[in-house]
Design a protein around this motif. Structure first.
Motif, PDB file in Angstrom:
ATOM      1  N   LEU A 104      -3.534   9.867  -0.534  1.00 32.83           N
ATOM      2  CA  LEU A 104      -2.829  11.130  -0.747  1.00 32.83           C
ATOM      3  C   LEU A 104      -1.910  11.051  -1.956  1.00 32.83           C
ATOM      4  O   LEU A 104      -1.835  11.985  -2.761  1.00 32.83           O
ATOM      5  CB  LEU A 104      -2.022  11.482   0.503  1.00 32.83           C
ATOM      6  CG  LEU A 104      -1.262  12.809   0.461  1.00 32.83           C
ATOM      7  CD1 LEU A 104      -2.225  13.980   0.318  1.00 32.83           C
ATOM      8  CD2 LEU A 104      -0.404  12.976   1.706  1.00 32.83           C
ATOM      9  N   SER A 105      -1.216   9.931  -2.129  1.00 32.79           N
ATOM     10  CA  SER A 105      -0.297   9.784  -3.260  1.00 32.79           C
ATOM     11  C   SER A 105      -1.046   9.664  -4.576  1.00 32.79           C
ATOM     12  O   SER A 105      -0.565  10.150  -5.611  1.00 32.79           O
ATOM     13  CB  SER A 105       0.588   8.551  -3.053  1.00 32.79           C
ATOM     14  OG  SER A 105       1.312   8.643  -1.837  1.00 32.79           O
ATOM     15  N   LEU A 106      -2.203   9.040  -4.559  1.00 33.10           N
ATOM     16  CA  LEU A 106      -2.938   8.813  -5.802  1.00 33.10           C
ATOM     17  C   LEU A 106      -3.724  10.038  -6.233  1.00 33.10           C
ATOM     18  O   LEU A 106      -3.696  10.423  -7.409  1.00 33.10           O
ATOM     19  CB  LEU A 106      -3.888   7.623  -5.634  1.00 33.10           C
ATOM     20  CG  LEU A 106      -4.654   7.201  -6.884  1.00 33.10           C
ATOM     21  CD1 LEU A 106      -3.692   6.638  -7.936  1.00 33.10           C
ATOM     22  CD2 LEU A 106      -5.705   6.144  -6.530  1.00 33.10           C
ATOM     23  N   THR A 107      -4.435  10.663  -5.310  1.00 31.44           N
ATOM     24  CA  THR A 107      -5.335  11.761  -5.672  1.00 31.44           C
ATOM     25  C   THR A 107      -4.768  13.136  -5.339  1.00 31.44           C
ATOM     26  O   THR A 107      -5.330  14.147  -5.782  1.00 31.44           O
ATOM     27  CB  THR A 107      -6.685  11.604  -4.954  1.00 31.44           C
ATOM     28  OG1 THR A 107      -6.496  11.745  -3.535  1.00 31.44           O
ATOM     29  CG2 THR A 107      -7.272  10.226  -5.230  1.00 31.44           C
ATOM     30  N   GLY A 108      -3.687  13.190  -4.547  1.00 27.22           N
ATOM     31  CA  GLY A 108      -3.130  14.478  -4.191  1.00 27.22           C
ATOM     32  C   GLY A 108      -4.056  15.332  -3.351  1.00 27.22           C
ATOM     33  O   GLY A 108      -3.947  16.562  -3.339  1.00 27.22           O
ATOM     34  N   LEU A 121      -9.366   7.131 -12.574  1.00 24.88           N
ATOM     35  CA  LEU A 121      -8.610   6.542 -11.457  1.00 24.88           C
ATOM     36  C   LEU A 121      -8.557   7.469 -10.259  1.00 24.88           C
ATOM     37  O   LEU A 121      -8.404   7.016  -9.131  1.00 24.88           O
ATOM     38  CB  LEU A 121      -7.195   6.196 -11.933  1.00 24.88           C
ATOM     39  CG  LEU A 121      -6.263   5.533 -10.914  1.00 24.88           C
ATOM     40  CD1 LEU A 121      -6.815   4.165 -10.479  1.00 24.88           C
ATOM     41  CD2 LEU A 121      -4.856   5.375 -11.488  1.00 24.88           C
ATOM     42  N   TYR A 122      -8.695   8.772 -10.494  1.00 24.08           N
ATOM     43  CA  TYR A 122      -8.532   9.757  -9.429  1.00 24.08           C
ATOM     44  C   TYR A 122      -9.871  10.204  -8.846  1.00 24.08           C
ATOM     45  O   TYR A 122      -9.976  11.289  -8.284  1.00 24.08           O
ATOM     46  CB  TYR A 122      -7.764  10.958  -9.973  1.00 24.08           C
ATOM     47  CG  TYR A 122      -6.569  10.548 -10.794  1.00 24.08           C
ATOM     48  CD1 TYR A 122      -5.431  10.024 -10.183  1.00 24.08           C
ATOM     49  CD2 TYR A 122      -6.590  10.627 -12.181  1.00 24.08           C
ATOM     50  CE1 TYR A 122      -4.342   9.607 -10.932  1.00 24.08           C
ATOM     51  CE2 TYR A 122      -5.501  10.220 -12.932  1.00 24.08           C
ATOM     52  CZ  TYR A 122      -4.384   9.707 -12.312  1.00 24.08           C
ATOM     53  OH  TYR A 122      -3.313   9.281 -13.048  1.00 24.08           O
ATOM     54  N   SER A 123     -10.878   9.353  -8.970  1.00 23.46           N
ATOM     55  CA  SER A 123     -12.214   9.645  -8.446  1.00 23.46           C
ATOM     56  C   SER A 123     -12.528   8.706  -7.283  1.00 23.46           C
ATOM     57  O   SER A 123     -11.683   7.906  -6.850  1.00 23.46           O
ATOM     58  CB  SER A 123     -13.257   9.481  -9.553  1.00 23.46           C
ATOM     59  OG  SER A 123     -13.296   8.123  -9.978  1.00 23.46           O
ATOM     60  N   PHE A 124     -13.759   8.806  -6.778  1.00 22.05           N
ATOM     61  CA  PHE A 124     -14.201   7.949  -5.677  1.00 22.05           C
ATOM     62  C   PHE A 124     -14.076   6.481  -6.048  1.00 22.05           C
ATOM     63  O   PHE A 124     -13.506   5.676  -5.298  1.00 22.05           O
ATOM     64  CB  PHE A 124     -15.654   8.294  -5.342  1.00 22.05           C
ATOM     65  CG  PHE A 124     -16.271   7.394  -4.302  1.00 22.05           C
ATOM     66  CD1 PHE A 124     -16.195   7.707  -2.954  1.00 22.05           C
ATOM     67  CD2 PHE A 124     -16.930   6.229  -4.672  1.00 22.05           C
ATOM     68  CE1 PHE A 124     -16.769   6.883  -1.987  1.00 22.05           C
ATOM     69  CE2 PHE A 124     -17.502   5.392  -3.718  1.00 22.05           C
ATOM     70  CZ  PHE A 124     -17.419   5.730  -2.380  1.00 22.05           C
ATOM     71  N   TRP A 125     -14.583   6.115  -7.230  1.00 30.96           N
ATOM     72  CA  TRP A 125     -14.565   4.708  -7.623  1.00 30.96           C
ATOM     73  C   TRP A 125     -13.176   4.264  -8.024  1.00 30.96           C
ATOM     74  O   TRP A 125     -12.804   3.098  -7.842  1.00 30.96           O
ATOM     75  CB  TRP A 125     -15.558   4.458  -8.749  1.00 30.96           C
ATOM     76  CG  TRP A 125     -16.978   4.594  -8.296  1.00 30.96           C
ATOM     77  CD1 TRP A 125     -17.844   5.596  -8.578  1.00 30.96           C
ATOM     78  CD2 TRP A 125     -17.679   3.689  -7.430  1.00 30.96           C
ATOM     79  NE1 TRP A 125     -19.043   5.378  -7.954  1.00 30.96           N
ATOM     80  CE2 TRP A 125     -18.978   4.216  -7.247  1.00 30.96           C
ATOM     81  CE3 TRP A 125     -17.336   2.496  -6.793  1.00 30.96           C
ATOM     82  CZ2 TRP A 125     -19.928   3.583  -6.453  1.00 30.96           C
ATOM     83  CZ3 TRP A 125     -18.268   1.862  -6.002  1.00 30.96           C
ATOM     84  CH2 TRP A 125     -19.555   2.405  -5.837  1.00 30.96           C
ATOM     85  N   ALA A 181       0.852  -1.192   0.000  1.00 30.63           N
ATOM     86  CA  ALA A 181       0.000   0.000   0.000  1.00 30.63           C
ATOM     87  C   ALA A 181       0.883   1.235   0.000  1.00 30.63           C
ATOM     88  O   ALA A 181       2.110   1.150  -0.128  1.00 30.63           O
ATOM     89  CB  ALA A 181      -0.934  -0.012   1.210  1.00 30.63           C
ATOM     90  N   GLY A 182       0.255   2.385   0.131  1.00 32.97           N
ATOM     91  CA  GLY A 182       1.007   3.627   0.184  1.00 32.97           C
ATOM     92  C   GLY A 182       1.468   4.096  -1.181  1.00 32.97           C
ATOM     93  O   GLY A 182       0.822   3.853  -2.211  1.00 32.97           O
ATOM     94  N   ALA A 198       1.956   2.175  -8.806  1.00 33.23           N
ATOM     95  CA  ALA A 198       1.653   1.008  -9.641  1.00 33.23           C
ATOM     96  C   ALA A 198       0.341   1.204 -10.397  1.00 33.23           C
ATOM     97  O   ALA A 198       0.241   0.871 -11.592  1.00 33.23           O
ATOM     98  CB  ALA A 198       1.591  -0.243  -8.773  1.00 33.23           C
ATOM     99  N   PHE A 199      -0.674   1.755  -9.744  1.00 28.52           N
ATOM    100  CA  PHE A 199      -1.963   1.964 -10.412  1.00 28.52           C
ATOM    101  C   PHE A 199      -1.903   3.111 -11.411  1.00 28.52           C
ATOM    102  O   PHE A 199      -2.551   3.054 -12.460  1.00 28.52           O
ATOM    103  CB  PHE A 199      -3.061   2.200  -9.369  1.00 28.52           C
ATOM    104  CG  PHE A 199      -3.748   0.938  -8.937  1.00 28.52           C
ATOM    105  CD1 PHE A 199      -4.942   0.545  -9.508  1.00 28.52           C
ATOM    106  CD2 PHE A 199      -3.173   0.123  -7.975  1.00 28.52           C
ATOM    107  CE1 PHE A 199      -5.564  -0.632  -9.124  1.00 28.52           C
ATOM    108  CE2 PHE A 199      -3.779  -1.049  -7.576  1.00 28.52           C
ATOM    109  CZ  PHE A 199      -4.991  -1.433  -8.160  1.00 28.52           C
ATOM    110  N   VAL A 200      -1.143   4.162 -11.100  1.00 28.06           N
ATOM    111  CA  VAL A 200      -0.984   5.245 -12.069  1.00 28.06           C
ATOM    112  C   VAL A 200      -0.274   4.739 -13.314  1.00 28.06           C
ATOM    113  O   VAL A 200      -0.648   5.064 -14.454  1.00 28.06           O
ATOM    114  CB  VAL A 200      -0.219   6.421 -11.434  1.00 28.06           C
ATOM    115  CG1 VAL A 200       0.171   7.446 -12.499  1.00 28.06           C
ATOM    116  CG2 VAL A 200      -1.069   7.088 -10.366  1.00 28.06           C
ATOM    117  N   ALA A 201       0.757   3.910 -13.133  1.00 27.26           N
ATOM    118  CA  ALA A 201       1.498   3.373 -14.272  1.00 27.26           C
ATOM    119  C   ALA A 201       0.681   2.368 -15.070  1.00 27.26           C
ATOM    120  O   ALA A 201       0.969   2.131 -16.241  1.00 27.26           O
ATOM    121  CB  ALA A 201       2.790   2.715 -13.788  1.00 27.26           C
ATOM    122  N   THR A 202      -0.349   1.804 -14.440  1.00 26.79           N
ATOM    123  CA  THR A 202      -1.163   0.789 -15.122  1.00 26.79           C
ATOM    124  C   THR A 202      -2.462   1.360 -15.663  1.00 26.79           C
ATOM    125  O   THR A 202      -2.825   1.130 -16.826  1.00 26.79           O
ATOM    126  CB  THR A 202      -1.474  -0.374 -14.166  1.00 26.79           C
ATOM    127  OG1 THR A 202      -0.256  -0.900 -13.651  1.00 26.79           O
ATOM    128  CG2 THR A 202      -2.237  -1.473 -14.889  1.00 26.79           C
TER     129      THR A 202
END
Length: 311
Positions: free
Chosen positions: A251-255, A172-176, A136-137, A143-147
């Motif tokens: 925080l890392s995914l959605t800023g 990817l940067y939404s609730f779902w 996680a983290g 990994a998800f941003v790159a995918t």
């Protein structure tokens, strides 16, 4: 009568007589109780240092302002629309990922344990689950941003064959999108929790149900699921808490684009603009209250499931 005869008569006559050994006197109940308390002392020490004292510190800090003076403003702020929205979004993400992870993890565990798959499939899934449940983290977000990011590997590949995920509404940067990311560590945790419970289902129970004319659905509804219900409920509570307290991944995914309560706490404790430790303490104490209510619901559901087992 000699000690040897005493032992013999005790064994043969059922008197249970034993000579007292002067070198090793029998332990009294008081001595046994002291040893038992010594065994659980580390648990109580751990609970005191890492649960009770931090919770008390949060409670006290909730009533202090930035200058250390007593105030009720921090608790009043918990009921402002933005903070209530943060709690609501965090609870909804936790519920969605806890229920989704529990369902998907249960089906995976069932498939490899009771579905007749080869042994190597079970070992591979459990090994993956042990690794993924702790992944996680920042690494998981990257990994998800790159995918699945807008220029992610899978996104670009699907777009090349005519499938545009983002044009279809995925983000990817939404609730779902964040919920989908959380699922990566939620369902492996469910697999690790529920696998021992599934292995504990005895084959004789199913054979007895079939001999009495029960169908597979009736066996699961009347026998297996009542037995597994406490374990499933406990796993859902654990998954809920696991998602509710997540911080670095979101925080890392959605800023900070998604107003989660953990991100809001971080902004109050470490931010340059929103710095207000007292409000951060109050928000953290609110999370403890939510988890406490969650545990109360779990307690009553577990008691109900145990009454179902006794019928």
């Amino acid at each position: 009568m000699s000690p040897a005869l005493l032992r013999q008569s005790g064994n043969e006559g059922g008197l249970g007589l034993r000579p007292a050994s002067p070198s090793s006197p029998p332990r009294t109940p008081k001595q046994s109780g002291l040893w038992a308390w010594a065994g659980v002392a580390p648990f109580f020490l751990f609970a005191l240092l890492f649960m009770l004292l931090p919770s008390l510190s949060l409670l006290v800090g909730s009533f202090r302002d930035a200058q250390g003076n007593f105030t009720l403003e921090n608790l009043r702020s918990l009921f402002t629309p933005s903070i209530l929205s943060a709690y609501s979004i965090s609870i909804r993400i936790s519920l969605v990922t806890a229920l989704g992870g529990a369902l998907f993890g249960f089906l995976l565990a069932y498939a490899v344990i009771l579905g007749g798959l080869p042994r190597w499939a079970r070992d591979a899934l459990l090994t993956f689950s042990g690794v993924a449940s702790n992944f996680a983290g920042v690494p998981l977000a990257f990994a998800f941003v790159a995918t699945l990011g807008r220029l992610g590997m899978l996104t670009v590949f699907l777009k090349a064959i005519g499938i545009d995920l983002y044009e279809a509404g995925f983000n990817l940067y939404s609730f779902w999108g964040l919920s989908f990311t959380y699922m990566y560590f939620q369902f492996p945790l469910m697999v690790l929790i529920i696998a021992p419970a599934l292995e504990g289902l005895k084959r004789e129970w199913r054979e007895a149900a079939e001999n009495l004319g029960a169908t597979a659905w009736q066996y699961w509804r009347m026998v297996a699921l009542p037995i597994l219900t406490p374990s499933i409920l406990g796993a859902i509570i654990l998954l809920f808490g696991n998602a509710f307290g997540a911080y670095a991944t979101a925080l890392s995914l959605t800023g900070g684009l998604i107003n989660l309560i953990t991100i809001l706490i971080g902004a109050q404790m470490m931010g340059d603009v929103l710095y207000n430790p007292g409000l951060g303490y109050a928000l953290s104490f609110g999370m403890i209250v939510v988890m406490a209510l969650n545990m109360v619901v779990y307690y009553f559901l577990r008691k109900r499931s145990e009454r179902w087992l006794k019928r």
